[in-house]
Design an enzyme around this catalytic site. Sequence first.
Site, PDB file in Angstrom:
ATOM      1  N   ASP A 196       0.712  -1.340  -0.164  1.00  0.00           N
ATOM      2  CA  ASP A 196       0.239   0.010  -0.060  1.00  0.00           C
ATOM      3  C   ASP A 196       1.201   1.095   0.291  1.00  0.00           C
ATOM      4  O   ASP A 196       0.363   2.401  -0.169  1.00  0.00           O
ATOM      5  CB  ASP A 196      -0.653   0.021   1.492  1.00  0.00           C
ATOM      6  N   GLY A 197       1.884   1.409   0.008  1.00  0.00           N
ATOM      7  CA  GLY A 197       3.060   2.386   0.208  1.00  0.00           C
ATOM      8  C   GLY A 197       3.858   3.223   0.794  1.00  0.00           C
ATOM      9  O   GLY A 197       4.393   3.670   1.493  1.00  0.00           O
ATOM     10  N   ARG A 236      13.161  25.394   3.684  1.00  0.00           N
ATOM     11  CA  ARG A 236      13.093  26.813   2.710  1.00  0.00           C
ATOM     12  C   ARG A 236      11.771  27.616   3.422  1.00  0.00           C
ATOM     13  O   ARG A 236      11.511  28.586   3.337  1.00  0.00           O
ATOM     14  CB  ARG A 236      13.040  26.676   1.045  1.00  0.00           C
ATOM     15  N   HIS A 272      19.366  25.913   3.800  1.00  0.00           N
ATOM     16  CA  HIS A 272      18.980  28.209   3.090  1.00  0.00           C
ATOM     17  C   HIS A 272      18.706  29.105   4.063  1.00  0.00           C
ATOM     18  O   HIS A 272      19.049  30.133   4.001  1.00  0.00           O
ATOM     19  CB  HIS A 272      17.856  27.583   2.393  1.00  0.00           C
ATOM     20  N   ARG A 314      13.854  37.350  -7.211  1.00  0.00           N
ATOM     21  CA  ARG A 314      13.156  36.647  -7.386  1.00  0.00           C
ATOM     22  C   ARG A 314      11.515  37.022  -8.079  1.00  0.00           C
ATOM     23  O   ARG A 314      10.233  38.020  -6.482  1.00  0.00           O
ATOM     24  CB  ARG A 314      13.207  35.769  -5.758  1.00  0.00           C
ATOM     25  N   ASP A 320      23.442  35.281  -6.679  1.00  0.00           N
ATOM     26  CA  ASP A 320      23.194  36.526  -5.885  1.00  0.00           C
ATOM     27  C   ASP A 320      23.350  37.337  -4.153  1.00  0.00           C
ATOM     28  O   ASP A 320      24.307  36.314  -3.681  1.00  0.00           O
ATOM     29  CB  ASP A 320      21.740  36.479  -5.413  1.00  0.00           C
ATOM     30  N   LYS A 356      20.050  39.158  -7.272  1.00  0.00           N
ATOM     31  CA  LYS A 356      18.466  38.704  -7.870  1.00  0.00           C
ATOM     32  C   LYS A 356      17.482  38.736  -7.517  1.00  0.00           C
ATOM     33  O   LYS A 356      16.979  39.531  -6.086  1.00  0.00           O
ATOM     34  CB  LYS A 356      18.926  37.156  -7.737  1.00  0.00           C
ATOM     35  N   ASP A 359      26.917  28.375  -5.669  1.00  0.00           N
ATOM     36  CA  ASP A 359      25.264  29.186  -4.752  1.00  0.00           C
ATOM     37  C   ASP A 359      25.265  27.402  -3.990  1.00  0.00           C
ATOM     38  O   ASP A 359      25.676  26.853  -3.934  1.00  0.00           O
ATOM     39  CB  ASP A 359      23.871  28.654  -5.264  1.00  0.00           C
TER      40      ASP A 359
HETATM   41  C1  R5P Z   1      17.768  31.196  -3.592  1.00  0.00           C
HETATM   42  O1  R5P Z   1      18.623  32.054  -2.939  1.00  0.00           O
HETATM   43  C2  R5P Z   1      18.993  29.291  -2.926  1.00  0.00           C
HETATM   44  O2  R5P Z   1      20.156  30.333  -2.675  1.00  0.00           O
HETATM   45  C3  R5P Z   1      18.869  28.969  -4.298  1.00  0.00           C
HETATM   46  O3  R5P Z   1      19.758  30.482  -5.540  1.00  0.00           O
HETATM   47  C4  R5P Z   1      17.892  29.093  -4.958  1.00  0.00           C
HETATM   48  O4  R5P Z   1      17.517  27.875  -4.407  1.00  0.00           O
HETATM   49  C5  R5P Z   1      18.014  28.603  -6.687  1.00  0.00           C
HETATM   50  O5  R5P Z   1      16.685  28.237  -6.874  1.00  0.00           O
HETATM   51  P1  R5P Z   1      16.880  28.084  -9.018  1.00  0.00           P
HETATM   52  O6  R5P Z   1      17.698  26.847  -9.112  1.00  0.00           O
HETATM   53  O7  R5P Z   1      15.451  27.170  -8.617  1.00  0.00           O
HETATM   54  O8  R5P Z   1      16.014  29.282  -9.206  1.00  0.00           O
END
Ligand code: R5P
Length: 304
Positions: free
Chosen positions: A33-34, A91, A125, A193, A168, A191, A230
């Site tokens: 059943d998973g 996150r 993060h 978002r 960023d 950056k 990053d």
């Molecule tokens: C966000 O600030 C993190 O440091 C990464 O830059 C982010 O999670 C990258 O996400 P994506 O690859 O979707 O742009």
Amino acid sequence: MIIGGSASQDLASHVAKELGEKVSYVETRNFPDGERYLRIGGAIEDEVTVIQSTGYPQDENLMELLFMISTLKDLGAKRVRVVVPYMGYARQEKRFNDGESVSAKIICNLIESAGADEFLTFNIHEECVLDFFNIPARNLSAMPAIAEYMNKKYFRKTDEKPLIIAPDKGAYGFAQEISEIIGCDCTYLTKVRLGPDKVETRIVDVRCDSESENTVNIDSVKGMHAVIIDDIIATGGTIVNAINILKQYGASAVDVCCVHPILTNNGATRIYEAGAGKIIGTNSLSSDTSRVSLAKSIADALRE
Ligand code: R5P
């Protein structure tokens, strides 16, 4: 005693090797059943270290982690140290919109209440997530391992020095850490978002930024081998934008490094299509790009 969950078995074996210990056997499978089944093989020692990332499939890996910690305690382990090289759900460390779950807090509470005595992770993060724990919790840096890999593989035998680029400002600390180890310059882009999978990257004249006196001007990119660093690459949107800018400003080559290569939605393909030479990630998550091992960093931290 070292135990690796199914998301981090390879890494756990290498950590055990670094420490001169044996890795214990864990049997996992799904019921029809998973639901998840887990059984720990062998005698349980007083001190146990569990290693398990909670990336995709997040819920399954998380349940496995909780099962391991709790079962070890049930079976008599006195101290369970938990290493989660990549921590999923980290996150959402606050309620950005009304009614949202603060998932990072819930995950920390679950790990602690399962019986964890200490928690270690890499480049989480938001470091404030660790404040949700009441047990000792450490955020280790993968930058020394990444820098050492880059140095050994690409730069030790040549006079060429790369220019390290943070895509960023949040990643600028990583760029500084790496550039100090390699002995080269670093800078960052800006950056914005626009949504979970949409980012816009802009150029700032970083010399005008009073907080960043040691950074170099974007014009210095011309003719340089740029290496972007990053913490996470998820969809790759951030990195693709950075590559486009670096190419536009005349970088001779662009490589990409990250700690956690999530690389969802064809992220790797898009990054290569944008012109990256290499994508170098760590084995916090298993992927084609997981070239840098965190085994030694984990072993060193466990010896402390
Ligand atoms: C966000 O600030 C993190 O440091 C990464 O830059 C982010 O999670 C990258 O996400 P994506 O690859 O979707 O742009």
